[in-house]
Scaffold this motif. Structure first.
Motif, short mmCIF file in Angstrom:
data_model
loop_
_atom_site.label_atom_id
_atom_site.label_comp_id
_atom_site.label_asym_id
_atom_site.label_seq_id
_atom_site.Cartn_x
_atom_site.Cartn_y
_atom_site.Cartn_z
N THR A 52 -27.51 -53.57 98.74
CA THR A 52 -27.46 -52.14 98.46
C THR A 52 -26.21 -51.51 99.06
OG1 THR A 52 -29.88 -52.05 98.47
CG2 THR A 52 -28.71 -49.96 98.69
N GLY A 88 -31.71 -57.52 100.73
CA GLY A 88 -31.64 -56.44 99.74
C GLY A 88 -30.85 -55.26 100.25
N MET A 89 -31.01 -54.94 101.54
CA MET A 89 -30.23 -53.85 102.14
C MET A 89 -28.75 -54.18 102.14
SD MET A 89 -32.08 -51.27 102.95
CE MET A 89 -30.94 -50.43 104.06
N LEU A 128 -35.96 -55.67 97.85
CA LEU A 128 -36.39 -54.52 98.66
C LEU A 128 -37.90 -54.32 98.61
CD1 LEU A 128 -33.57 -51.95 97.74
CD2 LEU A 128 -33.89 -53.12 99.92
N VAL A 170 -31.81 -56.73 93.35
CA VAL A 170 -31.84 -55.93 94.58
C VAL A 170 -33.21 -55.28 94.75
CG1 VAL A 170 -30.82 -53.97 95.80
CG2 VAL A 170 -29.36 -55.50 94.47
N LEU A 171 -33.77 -54.77 93.64
CA LEU A 171 -35.06 -54.08 93.72
C LEU A 171 -36.19 -55.03 94.14
CD1 LEU A 171 -36.47 -51.37 93.27
CD2 LEU A 171 -36.89 -52.06 90.89
#
Length: 617
Positions: free
Chosen positions: A92, A88-89, A184, A180-181
């Motif tokens: 981002t 996820g990072m 994370l 992505v959320l």
């Protein structure tokens, strides 16, 4: 760039990848070993004893393949859960989802190929070692065996490459469909458990009924036969899952309501952790319990069958040694053995048949194994039917009466007349008729030993010499005489394949299933970090937290182990109609199970501590 990120990530999670690699390597090596033992054509054609147990290794390969599919998907799911926030990072910071999926594909496939190479190398060594053990156990010199066999290698590579390729695609797809959320915020979840009300009551009641019905079917498998197997399967599997869905959460809740237990130390936190885990773990615990039962059951059944060979060989033969025309060498060999009973019977042989003297048989009737109603199995008895006529035949005939009752078994099975003389007619004559028979009189010796298995080398020599005599009588090659020793050798051949398949398959099952439980527990460890952090901040000592981890994980490993072991203990009754003593040396597979399970428990605790109690704690 992708390669660099992948290598960096794998170095960071090296210990986790090593656990996955180890489990896959064991699976691949045993898979290759089974296939090699089952496909060596020259070796199988040269050794009839090995060729008779080939199907055992094919069955083992099939079962191992199924369980490997289950294992690899669980294991890679755990590794994926460890990487979700990291992935996820990356997204981002601008990484494209296509690149992320390629990264996961590369990592999964690389680990699989590495395990495949190591597993095949180890499998070649295992194949050679197990083949040597089989030849030693069955007492023959095998020719033509090749530990590195091309068809076995091809099947192993194709199966596992296809499996790794499929797993890599699935992992990449699972990452690609997540936002992505969600990546994370992975690991942030709440387990809600309902442990009261009619639903729980009926769930517990139904689980008890289903398990009881399944156990009844296994205990009475001799009467129910195939229907019993179907009934046991259809009831024990759902009953086991219901135990973990309904009964286990209820028991944990009752433990937490015990004030003395709950208010001691940080037991409240430990029991609370168990309750939080129940919804996420109950299906896994049920699966692990069933697969523990299968793995441990395979080892127990194989071991029990092997150690029952002597008992089973005695089921149909009351006497241990039969010697026709014993020469001086055979007499000397018999004299070195611990003989408890010995009888001689006279007979004559000519082109028309074989004639036993009835008065010898009546004076010392050979014991036979007979099944009596109300008894638990075969027991030795002596023929009690009176031989009132002067002439009898083993199979009857024109003007000749067939041997009555157990006398037929005494002559055919105990004296082995049918095997020794082939298709020739066997007669039992009274003294007057016997004297009129034209033929040289010979003797057959029937003996019982104090311990049959203590004299196997001597029995092997006697069996070889008696086969030569039988070939003289019949004019044909004789494979086996059908006596107790022949039965022992045949059973040993089958049991040797069974025990190797059972033990290695059981080990693979247990290692992979313990790994599944370990991966499932560790995959949710990230959500527990803040809980342990809060306890440390309010002053709870680290030693108490470590003790809580040991207790919590011990209980989670204990629950499926208890259910699985009980299934095995009851389930061994399924073999009671073919294995005289199904619990013979059951401590061997149980010890092996506890060692494997204990090692995985210790590894899980250490890895869990490393996640929830980092060094700065």
């Amino acid at each position: 760039m992708l390669l660099k990120l992948s290598l960096t990530s794998m170095r960071k999670l090296a210990k986790d990848y090593l656990v996955l690699l180890f489990g896959l390597t064991i699976s691949i090596s045993i898979f290759y070993m089974f296939e090699t033992l089952a496909q060596n054509k020259v070796f199988l054609e040269a050794n009839s004893l090995i060729s008779s147990i080939v199907f055992v290794f094919h069955v083992g390969t099939f079962i191992l393949g199924i369980i490997t599919v289950f294992y690899i998907f669980y294991a890679t799911s755990f590794l994926l859960s460890l990487r979700q926030r990291e992935l996820g990072m990356y997204m981002t910071l601008g990484a494209k989802k296509r690149k992320i999926t390629q990264l996961m594909f590369m990592e999964t496939f690389f680990v699989g190929l590495t395990a495949l190479i190591i597993g095949i190398v180890l499998g070649v060594g295992l194949s050679y070692g197990i083949a040597e053990l089989l030849m030693w156990q069955l007492d023959f010199q095998g020719g033509g065996f090749q530990p590195l066999y091309s068809s076995s290698l091809l099947i192993t590579v194709l199966f596992y490459v296809a499996l790794f390729f499929l797993t890599s695609i699935v992992n990449a797809w699972r990452v690609g469909r997540k936002s992505v959320l969600s990546l994370l915020r992975s690991g942030q979840q709440q387990d809600q458990i309902k442990t009261s009300g009619l639903r729980t009551f009926f769930g517990v009641l139904l689980s008890v009924i289903l398990i009881a019905v399944g156990y009844y079917a296994m205990v009475h498998i001799a009467e129910l036969m195939q229907f019993g197997i179907i009934l046991a399967t259809a009831t024990i599997i759902p009953g086991t899952y219901l135990i973990f869905i309904s009964l286990l959460p209820f028991l944990v809740k009752r433990l937490k309501q015990n004030r003395n237990l709950n208010e001691t130390g940080i037991n409240s936190f430990t029991l609370g952790q168990l309750r939080f885990r129940m919804l996420n773990l109950m299906m896994v615990l049920g699966t692990v319990a069933m697969l523990i039962a299968l793995g441990l059951g395979a080892m127990t059944a194989g071991t029990s069958f092997y150690h029952n060979i002597g008992i089973q060989a005695s089921m149909f033969h009351a006497n241990d040694v039969v010697l026709y025309e014993p020469n001086e060498t055979e007499k000397q060999t018999l004299a070195t053995m611990d003989v408890t009973e010995e009888e001689d019977y006279r007979y004559k042989y000519n082109e028309e048949g074989v004639y036993f003297l009835k008065t010898d048989l009546e004076a010392a009737p050979p014991e036979v194994m007979a099944f009596e109603e109300g008894s638990e199995g075969f027991s030795p008895t002596t023929p009690d039917a009176k031989l009132s006529k002067d002439e009898y035949a083993l199979y009857g005939g024109e003007g000749v009466t067939e041997l009555p009752g157990n006398w037929w078994t005494a002559v055919s099975t105990e004296l082995g007349a049918g095997s020794m003389f082939g298709n020739r007619s066997i007669y039992i004559y009274g003294k007057s008729s016997y004297q009129e028979v034209d033929g040289e009189e010979q003797h057959v010796t029937l003996a019982k030993l104090n311990d049959f298995t203590a004299h196997l080398p001597e029995l092997e020599k006697l069996d070889a010499s008696q086969k030569s005599l039988a070939e003289t009588y019949t004019g044909n090659q004789v494979e086996q005489l059908g006596g107790k020793y022949s039965n022992y050798v045949a059973l040993k051949g089958f049991a040797s394949g069974t025990i190797f398949m059972g033990v290695f398959l059981g080990i693979a099952f247990l290692m992979m299933m313990a790994s599944v439980l370990m991966f499932k527990l560790l995959s949710s460890a990230g959500a527990d970090v803040h809980r342990y952090s809060m306890l440390r901040k309010i002053g709870v000592r680290k030693t108490l937290l470590v003790r809580s981890i040991y207790r919590e994980l011990f209980l989670l490993f204990l629950f499926p182990a208890i259910v699985g072991i009980v299934h095995v203990i009851v389930g061994m009754q399924m073999f009671s109609f073919i294995i005289i003593e199904p619990y013979t040396k059951i401590w061997i597979p149980l010890t092996l199970f506890f060692v494997i399970y204990g090692i995985y428990y210790f590894i899980t605790v250490q890895m869990y501590k490393r996640i929830v109690l980092p060094k700065q704690f």
